[in-house]
Design a protein around this motif. Structure first.
Motif, PDB file in Angstrom:
ATOM      1  N   ARG A  84      91.200 116.449   3.543  1.00  0.00           N
ATOM      2  CA  ARG A  84      92.115 117.570   3.766  1.00  0.00           C
ATOM      3  C   ARG A  84      93.533 117.115   4.084  1.00  0.00           C
ATOM      4  O   ARG A  84      94.447 117.926   4.132  1.00  0.00           O
ATOM      5  CB  ARG A  84      91.587 118.441   4.906  1.00  0.00           C
ATOM      6  CG  ARG A  84      90.265 119.109   4.576  1.00  0.00           C
ATOM      7  CD  ARG A  84      89.692 119.859   5.761  1.00  0.00           C
ATOM      8  NE  ARG A  84      90.662 120.653   6.465  1.00  0.00           N
ATOM      9  CZ  ARG A  84      90.774 121.978   6.388  1.00  0.00           C
ATOM     10  NH1 ARG A  84      89.949 122.651   5.623  1.00  0.00           N
ATOM     11  NH2 ARG A  84      91.685 122.617   7.073  1.00  0.00           N
ATOM     12  N   LEU A  85      93.724 115.830   4.310  1.00  0.00           N
ATOM     13  CA  LEU A  85      95.024 115.291   4.679  1.00  0.00           C
ATOM     14  C   LEU A  85      95.890 115.098   3.436  1.00  0.00           C
ATOM     15  O   LEU A  85      95.441 114.516   2.451  1.00  0.00           O
ATOM     16  CB  LEU A  85      94.830 113.947   5.395  1.00  0.00           C
ATOM     17  CG  LEU A  85      96.032 113.332   6.075  1.00  0.00           C
ATOM     18  CD1 LEU A  85      96.508 114.205   7.231  1.00  0.00           C
ATOM     19  CD2 LEU A  85      95.661 111.950   6.596  1.00  0.00           C
ATOM     20  N   SER A  86      97.112 115.587   3.481  1.00  0.00           N
ATOM     21  CA  SER A  86      98.016 115.440   2.340  1.00  0.00           C
ATOM     22  C   SER A  86      98.600 114.036   2.312  1.00  0.00           C
ATOM     23  O   SER A  86      98.508 113.279   3.283  1.00  0.00           O
ATOM     24  CB  SER A  86      99.150 116.461   2.418  1.00  0.00           C
ATOM     25  OG  SER A  86     100.043 116.110   3.449  1.00  0.00           O
ATOM     26  N   ALA A  87      99.255 113.723   1.223  1.00  0.00           N
ATOM     27  CA  ALA A  87      99.982 112.463   1.114  1.00  0.00           C
ATOM     28  C   ALA A  87     101.210 112.528   2.022  1.00  0.00           C
ATOM     29  O   ALA A  87     101.735 113.612   2.288  1.00  0.00           O
ATOM     30  CB  ALA A  87     100.414 112.227  -0.333  1.00  0.00           C
ATOM     31  N   PRO A  88     101.699 111.395   2.506  1.00  0.00           N
ATOM     32  CA  PRO A  88     102.904 111.403   3.337  1.00  0.00           C
ATOM     33  C   PRO A  88     104.103 111.974   2.553  1.00  0.00           C
ATOM     34  O   PRO A  88     104.203 111.809   1.346  1.00  0.00           O
ATOM     35  CB  PRO A  88     103.137 109.923   3.643  1.00  0.00           C
ATOM     36  CG  PRO A  88     101.839 109.256   3.399  1.00  0.00           C
ATOM     37  CD  PRO A  88     101.151 110.059   2.338  1.00  0.00           C
ATOM     38  N   ALA A  89     104.985 112.651   3.284  1.00  0.00           N
ATOM     39  CA  ALA A  89     106.167 113.243   2.649  1.00  0.00           C
ATOM     40  C   ALA A  89     107.362 113.059   3.578  1.00  0.00           C
ATOM     41  O   ALA A  89     107.221 112.887   4.777  1.00  0.00           O
ATOM     42  CB  ALA A  89     105.947 114.719   2.385  1.00  0.00           C
ATOM     43  N   HIS A  90     108.544 113.105   2.985  1.00  0.00           N
ATOM     44  CA  HIS A  90     109.771 112.985   3.760  1.00  0.00           C
ATOM     45  C   HIS A  90     110.407 114.335   4.047  1.00  0.00           C
ATOM     46  O   HIS A  90     111.333 114.444   4.839  1.00  0.00           O
ATOM     47  CB  HIS A  90     110.776 112.088   3.017  1.00  0.00           C
ATOM     48  CG  HIS A  90     110.304 110.675   2.943  1.00  0.00           C
ATOM     49  ND1 HIS A  90     109.577 110.190   1.886  1.00  0.00           N
ATOM     50  CD2 HIS A  90     110.438 109.659   3.816  1.00  0.00           C
ATOM     51  CE1 HIS A  90     109.288 108.924   2.108  1.00  0.00           C
ATOM     52  NE2 HIS A  90     109.811 108.578   3.273  1.00  0.00           N
ATOM     53  N   SER A  93     109.904 120.145   1.179  1.00  0.00           N
ATOM     54  CA  SER A  93     110.026 120.452  -0.253  1.00  0.00           C
ATOM     55  C   SER A  93     109.125 119.551  -1.075  1.00  0.00           C
ATOM     56  O   SER A  93     108.690 119.939  -2.163  1.00  0.00           O
ATOM     57  CB  SER A  93     111.476 120.361  -0.708  1.00  0.00           C
ATOM     58  OG  SER A  93     111.972 119.051  -0.521  1.00  0.00           O
ATOM     59  N   GLU A  94     108.830 118.345  -0.617  1.00  0.00           N
ATOM     60  CA  GLU A  94     107.922 117.477  -1.341  1.00  0.00           C
ATOM     61  C   GLU A  94     106.513 118.073  -1.374  1.00  0.00           C
ATOM     62  O   GLU A  94     105.823 117.989  -2.382  1.00  0.00           O
ATOM     63  CB  GLU A  94     107.864 116.088  -0.693  1.00  0.00           C
ATOM     64  CG  GLU A  94     109.129 115.285  -0.882  1.00  0.00           C
ATOM     65  CD  GLU A  94     109.018 113.923  -0.221  1.00  0.00           C
ATOM     66  OE1 GLU A  94     107.953 113.279  -0.341  1.00  0.00           O
ATOM     67  OE2 GLU A  94     110.005 113.505   0.401  1.00  0.00           O
ATOM     68  N   HIS A  95     106.085 118.696  -0.285  1.00  0.00           N
ATOM     69  CA  HIS A  95     104.768 119.327  -0.254  1.00  0.00           C
ATOM     70  C   HIS A  95     104.728 120.586  -1.118  1.00  0.00           C
ATOM     71  O   HIS A  95     103.732 120.886  -1.751  1.00  0.00           O
ATOM     72  CB  HIS A  95     104.365 119.672   1.179  1.00  0.00           C
ATOM     73  CG  HIS A  95     103.945 118.478   1.987  1.00  0.00           C
ATOM     74  ND1 HIS A  95     102.851 117.716   1.684  1.00  0.00           N
ATOM     75  CD2 HIS A  95     104.512 117.914   3.083  1.00  0.00           C
ATOM     76  CE1 HIS A  95     102.740 116.737   2.551  1.00  0.00           C
ATOM     77  NE2 HIS A  95     103.735 116.836   3.411  1.00  0.00           N
ATOM     78  N   GLU A  96     105.834 121.331  -1.146  1.00  0.00           N
ATOM     79  CA  GLU A  96     105.896 122.551  -1.934  1.00  0.00           C
ATOM     80  C   GLU A  96     105.858 122.243  -3.424  1.00  0.00           C
ATOM     81  O   GLU A  96     105.322 123.025  -4.211  1.00  0.00           O
ATOM     82  CB  GLU A  96     107.145 123.344  -1.591  1.00  0.00           C
ATOM     83  CG  GLU A  96     107.095 123.903  -0.177  1.00  0.00           C
ATOM     84  CD  GLU A  96     108.431 124.452   0.303  1.00  0.00           C
ATOM     85  OE1 GLU A  96     109.409 124.418  -0.479  1.00  0.00           O
ATOM     86  OE2 GLU A  96     108.506 124.893   1.444  1.00  0.00           O
ATOM     87  N   ALA A  97     106.388 121.105  -3.841  1.00  0.00           N
ATOM     88  CA  ALA A  97     106.401 120.735  -5.246  1.00  0.00           C
ATOM     89  C   ALA A  97     105.041 120.262  -5.737  1.00  0.00           C
ATOM     90  O   ALA A  97     104.747 120.331  -6.925  1.00  0.00           O
ATOM     91  CB  ALA A  97     107.434 119.634  -5.482  1.00  0.00           C
ATOM     92  N   ALA A  98     104.201 119.838  -4.808  1.00  0.00           N
ATOM     93  CA  ALA A  98     102.881 119.279  -5.184  1.00  0.00           C
ATOM     94  C   ALA A  98     101.888 120.321  -5.586  1.00  0.00           C
ATOM     95  O   ALA A  98     101.861 121.417  -5.521  1.00  0.00           O
ATOM     96  CB  ALA A  98     102.300 118.473  -4.032  1.00  0.00           C
TER      97      ALA A  98
END
Length: 98
Positions: A84-90, A93-98
């Motif tokens: 359930r853990l997402s990839a690291p992001a800075h 917006s990086e999570h929204e694009a995924a």
């Protein structure tokens, strides 16, 4: 209450009670409350009630029953939390694009 500093799943320092045990054995069978406590101690903020709800509706870690008690294999619960853990992001917006 004794506290200890640990690293959460995402690498940030988290202070939690020192008496919360994270099983060493991936085959250890844990009650729902112990599974929730161990997941929280490992850095995954999951409530016992969430595990109960997911046991009813689906989407949670697999469990077996011992009489009327659900028992979770620690390795399965940990794998479920890690999935359930997402990839690291800075940024968000990086999570929204995924």
């Amino acid at each position: 209450m004794d506290l200890q500093d640990n690293e959460s799943a995402n690498g940030t320092a988290v202070t939690r009670p020192a008496n919360t045990a994270i099983p060493d054995n991936l085959d250890a069978l844990l009650t729902r409350a112990d599974t929730g406590a161990a997941l929280r101690a490992a850095g995954y903020p999951v409530a016992d009630a969430t595990l109960a709800t997911k046991a009813t509706r689906g989407g949670g870690p697999p469990y077996a029953r011992f009489g009327n008690k659900p028992l979770y294999r620690w390795g399965d619960a940990l794998a479920w939390a890690r999935s359930r853990l997402s990839a690291p992001a800075h940024s968000t917006s990086e999570h929204e694009a995924a």
